[in-house]
Motif scaffolding. Structure first.
Motif, PDB file in Angstrom:
ATOM      1  N   UNK A 127     -57.445   2.294  73.456  1.00 31.37           N
ATOM      2  CA  UNK A 127     -57.760   2.986  74.718  1.00 31.37           C
ATOM      3  C   UNK A 127     -57.241   4.417  74.812  1.00 31.37           C
ATOM      4  N   UNK A 128     -56.800   4.992  73.696  1.00 28.99           N
ATOM      5  CA  UNK A 128     -56.299   6.374  73.748  1.00 28.99           C
ATOM      6  C   UNK A 128     -57.444   7.339  73.464  1.00 28.99           C
ATOM      7  N   UNK A 129     -57.547   8.378  74.250  1.00 31.68           N
ATOM      8  CA  UNK A 129     -58.507   9.467  74.006  1.00 31.68           C
ATOM      9  C   UNK A 129     -58.131  10.642  74.892  1.00 31.68           C
ATOM     10  N   UNK A 130     -58.664  11.810  74.567  1.00 32.11           N
ATOM     11  CA  UNK A 130     -58.386  12.993  75.397  1.00 32.11           C
ATOM     12  C   UNK A 130     -57.109  13.713  74.964  1.00 32.11           C
ATOM     13  N   UNK A 131     -56.474  14.388  75.925  1.00 33.17           N
ATOM     14  CA  UNK A 131     -55.292  15.187  75.595  1.00 33.17           C
ATOM     15  C   UNK A 131     -54.058  14.293  75.462  1.00 33.17           C
ATOM     16  N   UNK A 132     -53.333  14.456  74.371  1.00 32.62           N
ATOM     17  CA  UNK A 132     -52.101  13.674  74.164  1.00 32.62           C
ATOM     18  C   UNK A 132     -51.022  14.615  73.633  1.00 32.62           C
ATOM     19  N   UNK A 133     -49.786  14.122  73.648  1.00 35.74           N
ATOM     20  CA  UNK A 133     -48.708  14.784  72.878  1.00 35.74           C
ATOM     21  C   UNK A 133     -48.440  13.841  71.705  1.00 35.74           C
ATOM     22  N   UNK A 134     -48.617  14.375  70.509  1.00 37.08           N
ATOM     23  CA  UNK A 134     -48.637  13.495  69.337  1.00 37.08           C
ATOM     24  C   UNK A 134     -47.327  12.736  69.138  1.00 37.08           C
ATOM     25  N   UNK A 135     -46.194  13.406  69.390  1.00 40.59           N
ATOM     26  CA  UNK A 135     -44.926  12.717  69.182  1.00 40.59           C
ATOM     27  C   UNK A 135     -44.794  11.532  70.140  1.00 40.59           C
ATOM     28  N   UNK A 136     -45.224  11.715  71.388  1.00 38.19           N
ATOM     29  CA  UNK A 136     -45.128  10.623  72.366  1.00 38.19           C
ATOM     30  C   UNK A 136     -46.049   9.464  71.975  1.00 38.19           C
ATOM     31  N   UNK A 137     -47.202   9.825  71.402  1.00 38.72           N
ATOM     32  CA  UNK A 137     -48.144   8.793  70.969  1.00 38.72           C
ATOM     33  C   UNK A 137     -47.554   7.976  69.814  1.00 38.72           C
ATOM     34  N   UNK A 138     -46.809   8.670  68.953  1.00 34.68           N
ATOM     35  CA  UNK A 138     -46.306   8.019  67.744  1.00 34.68           C
ATOM     36  C   UNK A 138     -45.070   7.153  67.973  1.00 34.68           C
ATOM     37  N   UNK A 139     -44.266   7.456  68.998  1.00 37.22           N
ATOM     38  CA  UNK A 139     -42.973   6.767  69.103  1.00 37.22           C
ATOM     39  C   UNK A 139     -43.084   5.248  69.307  1.00 37.22           C
ATOM     40  N   UNK A 140     -43.948   4.774  70.226  1.00 35.50           N
ATOM     41  CA  UNK A 140     -44.065   3.313  70.366  1.00 35.50           C
ATOM     42  C   UNK A 140     -44.577   2.653  69.077  1.00 35.50           C
TER      43      UNK A 140
END
Ligand code: HEM
Length: 455
Positions: A127-140
């Motif tokens: 369910x991820x799409x659009x603007x993200x911060x990559x580090x925050x996406x990667x931590x979990x």
């Protein structure tokens, strides 16, 4: 009045173009004033790049924490339990026992590591799409990965949130974009204490339960998660900023993706400086000797750039030909002096996650890219089956990044100065070793000389 207002407006509008660089320079000066200049930079005036490898691998360049004011700062950032963090343990029985367990936990078959990384990526990207911060996406994602390495079972949501929260807190404090929040970190230690019996290999004997929890906390739930998340954020940002590299990496074989990973880590090594305290004199040549007790600061970015005509150019093909073996490239440290125990596993897992991301999305970004990545990698993720129209988002990211840089550089100046001052005041490392000396003197009242901890 109108002229004054126009001048004020012009100055305000120009802030993003000159203020951040000046604030960063000021921060460096403030840090030097508080910390002193105890370190010997390598490469530097005393020891050039030609000495880098021999000095790093020298048997007397082995002290890790004791005797360097710089250690107080690292211990502050890595609390709680920095005295049990593998990276900061002095050589000796405890270090050997801890390093053995780390090697066992990381000794995962390649196919298993790939499968685990893919599974964690699949969950994190749902369910991820659009603007993200990559580090925050990667931590979990890496929180779940590390949890399964340690416990050999799927990561419960509670644990994932604790691990990712701890890693984000350490990472932001290290970059001075936020203060450290010890409460958040201690909740993870408490979780680990409650679950020590479920770790899939025996933990080092002779340690207290709390020491075991601190060891796991430091190596697997701080270092592993922070480093893998930062490295992946760099890799994905590079792909987002170089569409032609992204396209080739998506269609090409794994060899090209490996070159991209290697070049990313050359240009953006995770370690700015690794330090060692010399345990004996080191003769550089007939005229120069580095005395025992010196703090050697090995500068990774400077070493990686040395000898190249175009060190700032991002070029994965540097790693294609026979010349690759001559490049200065030590993203995981040097084999002779406590290299990263994940040097084999990390690139395998990163490649598997990169493939998952590239299969699902087109990546775009227009933000700046520096080694410290204080903006956490803003990026646009467009599903590959959706229309790809990144223009407006890229324009927005470019402007937002410039302005965020202004307030962030000011925040880093204030928060960084406070933390450097606080770390000097608390002297966590110095006091730990004073404490162990006092204990030894108490146990052997006749003894007046000091003994090296752990040796
Ligand atoms: C791409 C990811 C990673 C990079 C680039 C990286 C890089 C490094 C480097 C350069 C060092 C040596 C620094 C020195 O000489 O002082 C190091 C040490 C270390 N790394 Fe990593 N690391 C990564 C991932 C990991 C992971 C996944 C773990 C998991 C446990 C890990 C655990 C450690 C530990 C425990 C040490 C200290 C080794 C010792 O002193 O015995 N790292 N890492």
């Amino acid at each position: 009045m109108l002229i004054i207002s126009l001048v004020v407006l012009a100055v305000l509008a120009s802030l993003p173009w000159w203020l951040p660089a000046r604030v960063v320079a000021l921060r460096v000066r403030v840090f030097e004033r508080i910390n002193g200049d105890e370190g010997i930079p390598v490469p530097g005036d005393l020891a050039g790049v030609e000495h880098f490898g021999t000095l790093y691998a020298h048997p007397a360049a082995t002290g890790r924490s004791r005797g360097a004011a710089l250690s107080d700062l690292f211990w502050y950032w890595l609390s709680p339990g920095p005295e049990m963090h593998q990276e900061h343990l002095e050589a000796g029985d405890t270090y050997d026992a801890v390093a053995r367990v780390t090697r066992r936990l990381l000794a995962v078959r390649r196919t298993e590591a790939e499968e685990l990384a893919r599974r964690c990526a699949s969950r994190a990207l749902r369910d991820v799409r659009g603007l993200v911060r990559l580090r925050d996406l990667m931590m979990p994602l890496w929180a779940e990965f590390s949890y399964e390495l340690v416990f050999a079972e799927p990561c419960p949501r509670e644990a994932r949130d604790l691990i990712a929260g701890n890693a984000a807190d350490v990472s932001s404090a290290l970059k001075c974009t936020s203060l450290r929040h010890l409460g958040r970190r201690k909740r993870l230690t408490a979780y680990l204490l409650r679950n020590l019996h479920r770790v899939r290999v025996p933990l080092p004997e002779g340690l207290t339960a709390r020491e075991k929890a601190y060891y796991l906390h430091g190596a697997f739930f701080t270092t592993a998660v922070v480093q893998l998340s930062e490295a992946m954020a760099h890799l994905l940002l590079v792909l987002a900023r170089h569409p032609e590299v992204q396209e080739r990496a998506r269609t090409g074989d794994d060899r090209y993706l490996d070159q991209v990973i290697a070049e990313t880590m050359r240009l953006y090594p995770l370690f700015g400086i690794a330090h060692r305290i010399t345990t004996g004199d080191i003769a550089l040549d007939e005229r120069t000797t580095i005395p025992a007790g010196s703090v050697l600061c090995f500068n990774y970015p400077a070493f990686h750039r040395a000898g190249l005509a175009d060190p700032d150019r991002f070029d994965p093909d540097r790693f294609a030909g026979p010349g690759a073996k001559d490049l200065n490239h030590i993203p995981f440290g040097v084999a002779a002096n406590r290299p990263c125990p994940a040097w084999r596993l990390a690139p395998i897992a990163m490649r598997a996650v990169a493939r998952e991301v590239l299969d699902r999305y087109v990546l775009d970004s227009s933000v700046s890219h520096t080694r410290s990545l204080p903006h956490r990698g803003p990026c646009l993720l467009t599903p590959r089956d959706a229309p790809h129209r990144p223009g407006p988002a890229l324009a927005y990211l470019r402007v937002r990044d410039r302005w965020e840089d202004v307030w962030r550089s000011l925040a880093q100046l204030v928060l960084g100065t406070y933390m450097v001052w606080d770390a000097r005041r608390l002297r966590l490392c110095e006091r730990h070793f004073e404490g162990s000396e006092a204990e030894k003197r108490y146990a052997h009242p006749g003894s007046t000389h000091s003994t090296r901890h752990g040796s």
